[in-house]
Scaffold this motif. Structure first.
Motif, PDB file in Angstrom:
ATOM      1  N   HIS A 101      -8.428 -20.982   9.767  1.00 14.92           N
ATOM      2  CA  HIS A 101      -8.856 -19.898   9.136  1.00 14.92           C
ATOM      3  C   HIS A 101      -7.849 -19.468   8.237  1.00 14.92           C
ATOM      4  O   HIS A 101      -7.796 -19.135   6.954  1.00 14.92           O
ATOM      5  CB  HIS A 101      -9.285 -18.578  10.009  1.00 14.92           C
ATOM      6  N   ARG A 121       0.688   1.985   9.771  1.00 11.85           N
ATOM      7  CA  ARG A 121      -0.353   0.910   9.285  1.00 11.85           C
ATOM      8  C   ARG A 121       0.433  -0.106   8.576  1.00 11.85           C
ATOM      9  O   ARG A 121       0.020  -1.385   8.843  1.00 11.85           O
ATOM     10  CB  ARG A 121      -1.361   1.569   8.584  1.00 11.85           C
ATOM     11  N   TYR A 124      -6.486  -4.605   4.725  1.00 12.13           N
ATOM     12  CA  TYR A 124      -7.327  -3.759   5.776  1.00 12.13           C
ATOM     13  C   TYR A 124      -8.154  -4.422   6.967  1.00 12.13           C
ATOM     14  O   TYR A 124      -8.573  -3.823   7.979  1.00 12.13           O
ATOM     15  CB  TYR A 124      -8.125  -3.080   5.012  1.00 12.13           C
ATOM     16  N   VAL A 125      -8.138  -5.764   6.705  1.00 11.59           N
ATOM     17  CA  VAL A 125      -8.997  -6.445   7.998  1.00 11.59           C
ATOM     18  C   VAL A 125      -8.146  -7.406   8.513  1.00 11.59           C
ATOM     19  O   VAL A 125      -8.054  -7.371   9.576  1.00 11.59           O
ATOM     20  CB  VAL A 125     -10.256  -7.209   7.322  1.00 11.59           C
ATOM     21  N   TYR A 146      -5.895  -6.408  11.685  1.00  9.75           N
ATOM     22  CA  TYR A 146      -6.712  -6.219  12.984  1.00  9.75           C
ATOM     23  C   TYR A 146      -7.433  -7.330  13.643  1.00  9.75           C
ATOM     24  O   TYR A 146      -7.342  -7.602  14.758  1.00  9.75           O
ATOM     25  CB  TYR A 146      -7.555  -4.901  13.012  1.00  9.75           C
ATOM     26  N   TYR A 147      -7.898  -8.163  12.897  1.00 13.23           N
ATOM     27  CA  TYR A 147      -8.327  -9.361  13.079  1.00 13.23           C
ATOM     28  C   TYR A 147      -7.363 -10.390  13.875  1.00 13.23           C
ATOM     29  O   TYR A 147      -7.457 -11.135  14.976  1.00 13.23           O
ATOM     30  CB  TYR A 147      -9.136 -10.115  11.932  1.00 13.23           C
ATOM     31  N   PHE A 162      -8.539  -7.198  -0.433  1.00 19.06           N
ATOM     32  CA  PHE A 162      -8.960  -6.209   0.618  1.00 19.06           C
ATOM     33  C   PHE A 162      -8.767  -6.591   1.995  1.00 19.06           C
ATOM     34  O   PHE A 162      -8.288  -6.184   3.134  1.00 19.06           O
ATOM     35  CB  PHE A 162     -10.432  -5.892   0.463  1.00 19.06           C
ATOM     36  N   TRP A 163      -9.279  -8.034   2.289  1.00 12.44           N
ATOM     37  CA  TRP A 163      -9.049  -8.758   3.535  1.00 12.44           C
ATOM     38  C   TRP A 163      -7.775  -8.559   3.848  1.00 12.44           C
ATOM     39  O   TRP A 163      -7.221  -8.330   5.048  1.00 12.44           O
ATOM     40  CB  TRP A 163      -9.835  -9.954   3.418  1.00 12.44           C
ATOM     41  N   TYR A 189     -13.371 -22.272  -0.823  1.00  8.69           N
ATOM     42  CA  TYR A 189     -14.002 -21.489  -1.909  1.00  8.69           C
ATOM     43  C   TYR A 189     -15.114 -20.418  -1.690  1.00  8.69           C
ATOM     44  O   TYR A 189     -15.377 -19.719  -2.217  1.00  8.69           O
ATOM     45  CB  TYR A 189     -14.760 -22.738  -2.556  1.00  8.69           C
ATOM     46  N   VAL A 190     -15.575 -20.514  -0.506  1.00  5.70           N
ATOM     47  CA  VAL A 190     -16.617 -19.676  -0.024  1.00  5.70           C
ATOM     48  C   VAL A 190     -16.166 -18.396   0.822  1.00  5.70           C
ATOM     49  O   VAL A 190     -16.778 -17.823   1.365  1.00  5.70           O
ATOM     50  CB  VAL A 190     -17.880 -20.290   0.662  1.00  5.70           C
ATOM     51  N   VAL A 191     -14.851 -18.624   1.198  1.00  7.52           N
ATOM     52  CA  VAL A 191     -14.298 -17.635   2.257  1.00  7.52           C
ATOM     53  C   VAL A 191     -14.123 -16.129   1.667  1.00  7.52           C
ATOM     54  O   VAL A 191     -14.619 -15.154   2.360  1.00  7.52           O
ATOM     55  CB  VAL A 191     -12.996 -18.158   2.883  1.00  7.52           C
ATOM     56  N   GLU A 246     -11.982  -9.023  -2.946  1.00  5.83           N
ATOM     57  CA  GLU A 246     -12.071  -9.224  -1.719  1.00  5.83           C
ATOM     58  C   GLU A 246     -11.019  -9.707  -0.684  1.00  5.83           C
ATOM     59  O   GLU A 246     -10.713  -9.275   0.300  1.00  5.83           O
ATOM     60  CB  GLU A 246     -13.264  -9.976  -1.483  1.00  5.83           C
ATOM     61  N   ASP A 270       0.862  -1.242   0.079  1.00  2.00           N
ATOM     62  CA  ASP A 270      -0.049  -0.139  -0.019  1.00  2.00           C
ATOM     63  C   ASP A 270       0.818   1.152   0.061  1.00  2.00           C
ATOM     64  O   ASP A 270       0.459   2.212  -0.494  1.00  2.00           O
ATOM     65  CB  ASP A 270      -0.948  -0.085   1.304  1.00  2.00           C
TER      66      ASP A 270
END
Lengths: 74, 382
Positions: B92, B181, B331-332, B335-336, B327-328, B316-318, B324, B31
């Protein structure tokens, strides 16, 4: 239907390979985990096959995190 | 489990492969564009004290993995709850890495093949690797680390004619907030993910020095990631580096030396498959070892197959799509992953220090009582 068949094929192969440790040991928990994973995975695959939109549980984590710390605007 | 057979070189190799894992595929800190390499160095500096904390926890409980430490520190129920949290995290993470690799394979080489087929084939190999045990996995890592590093150095050398030093300027131009960040982002992915190795390694073996393992791996792994990032930046420039999803693959595709050495992207694909295999296998191992501890299952190998296949199908569905996924990751995920990589280990470390101190005090008191008894005995006999 191909993923469904593939999944069954993989599961059958692994049960065949693991036959000794899964069924001769007779640990109910192991059989429970096999059943749980089979049912949950099959339901995901079937819903996917019939076009049901399955939201990933991680969508909620994404919404929660981005509501607290929004991504930078470009 | 045969993790007690591990030596320092096995541990270092496993950790280096794990660190390179998907960070070589989807990059890290991209980024901040031309400042990505600075963010990676800063994140390595931030990682050092965190690794010291991990090592300290293990040193306080020699010969044990986190699976044994957690119930000992927090009791059976709370310990199992914490193990359950790490099982979810490992599963996960494994699912995310499977998805990263299937996306990569589908986009760059097998666009017609369904993603589930690639995921399932990849997972079957990982299931087999986990069933053979961590020792075999680590020996595989010892064998592949030199190959992977040699390919990466070779690709960097071949890219040299296309490199432009001006692509790194201006330095620190992104500002402090984006820099911090992304520094934290580079820590959480991939350095902080090594928290999972606390469930694999045991301290206290004379052939296995945990501190050395973590710090040698940090040095080599950070060096490899830094080399790949600098190569991509110097060749592509900051604009293209930030916009390509698989910048390493694009950079390798540009290599052309005298019309002879060209199209060597395949080397990168080999590197990715080796590193990905190790990373997914470690995640799967931690997930099944944790699950077998929670359910008191004697052998973790019995549940490796269903959990591995579950990871393959669920990958497949995650995410809805590739965008996405990125992006995960950017940015996600940082923190997760924070509770698993920083907060829970911090709580474990503090609790472990307090309990160790209390035990030492008790030991000191009982020793004092014993020495007093010894002094008293001659008086009585007289």
């Amino acid at each position: 239907m191909i993923p469904l068949l593939m999944y069954f094929f993989a599961m059958v192969v692994f049960i065949f390979v693991d036959y000794d440790i899964v069924f001769k040991v007779k640990q109910k928990k192991v059989i429970f985990i096999y059943c749980f994973v089979t049912v949950s995975t099959l339901s995901v695959l079937l819903m996917n096959h019939y076009g049901v939109d399955i939201p990933s549980p991680f969508c909620y984590i994404k919404d929660f995190v981005t509501s607290i710390i929004p991504p930078p605007q470009k | 489990m045969n993790s007690e057979l591990l030596k320092t070189k096995h541990g270092v190799s496993l950790l280096v492969m794990f660190l390179m894992g998907s960070s070589i595929v989807i990059g890290t800190a991209s980024d901040v564009k031309q400042d990505a390499w600075e963010a990676i160095i800063l994140s390595a500096l931030f990682t050092a004290p965190v690794f010291l904390m991990y090592c300290r926890i293990m040193d306080n409980h020699k010969g044990k993995t986190m699976l044994e430490i957690l119930p000992e520190l927090f009791g059976s129920i709370a310990g199992k709850v914490m193990i359950g949290l790490y099982v979810l995290y490992a599963l996960h993470l494994g699912i995310l890495v499977v998805r990263n690799f299937t996306e990569f394979i589908q986009i760059v080489s097998l666009p017609e093949t369904p993603m589930r087929v690639v995921a399932l084939v990849f997972s079957i190999v990982c299931i087999y690797a986990v069933k053979t045990g961590t020792f075999v996995l680590s020996r595989f890592a010892v064998f592949t680390v030199p190959i992977v590093l040699a390919f990466m150095i070779l690709m960097t050398l071949f890219s040299m004619p296309d490199m432009h030093l001006s692509n790194l300027k201006p330095y620190f131009a992104s500002g402090w907030i984006p820099m911090l960040r992304n520094t934290y982002g580079a820590f959480s992915f991939p350095f902080g993910e090594t928290v999972l190795f606390l469930f694999v390694f045991r301290a206290g073996n004379e052939y296995f020095k945990l501190k050395r393992v973590y710090f040698y791996a940090l040095f080599i792994g950070c060096g490899a990631i830094l080399m790949a990032t600098l190569r991509n930046l110097l060749v592509l420039g900051s604009g293209l580096f930030g916009s390509y999803h698989f910048s390493s693959y694009v950079t390798a595709g540009l290599i052309d030396i005298g019309d002879i050495v060209q199209r060597i992207e395949i080397l990168l694909s080999i590197v990715l498959i080796f590193t990905g295999l190790i990373k997914i296998s470690i995640c799967l191992y931690v997930a099944v070892a944790g699950l077998s501890k929670i359910f008191n299952i004697t052998d973790y190998k019995t549940i490796t197959a269903p959990v591995g296949i579950f990871a393959a199908i669920y990958s497949y569905v995650v995410y809805g799509n590739t965008q996405e996924m990125f992006f995960w990751a950017a940015y996600v995920y940082p923190y997760y992953a924070m509770p698993f990589q920083l907060l829970i280990p911090l709580v474990i470390w503090i609790t472990s220090e307090i309990k160790t101190k209390i035990e030492k005090n008790k030991m000191g008191k009982t020793e004092k009582i014993r020495t007093d008894d010894i002094k008293v005995v001659p008086v009585i006999t007289q």
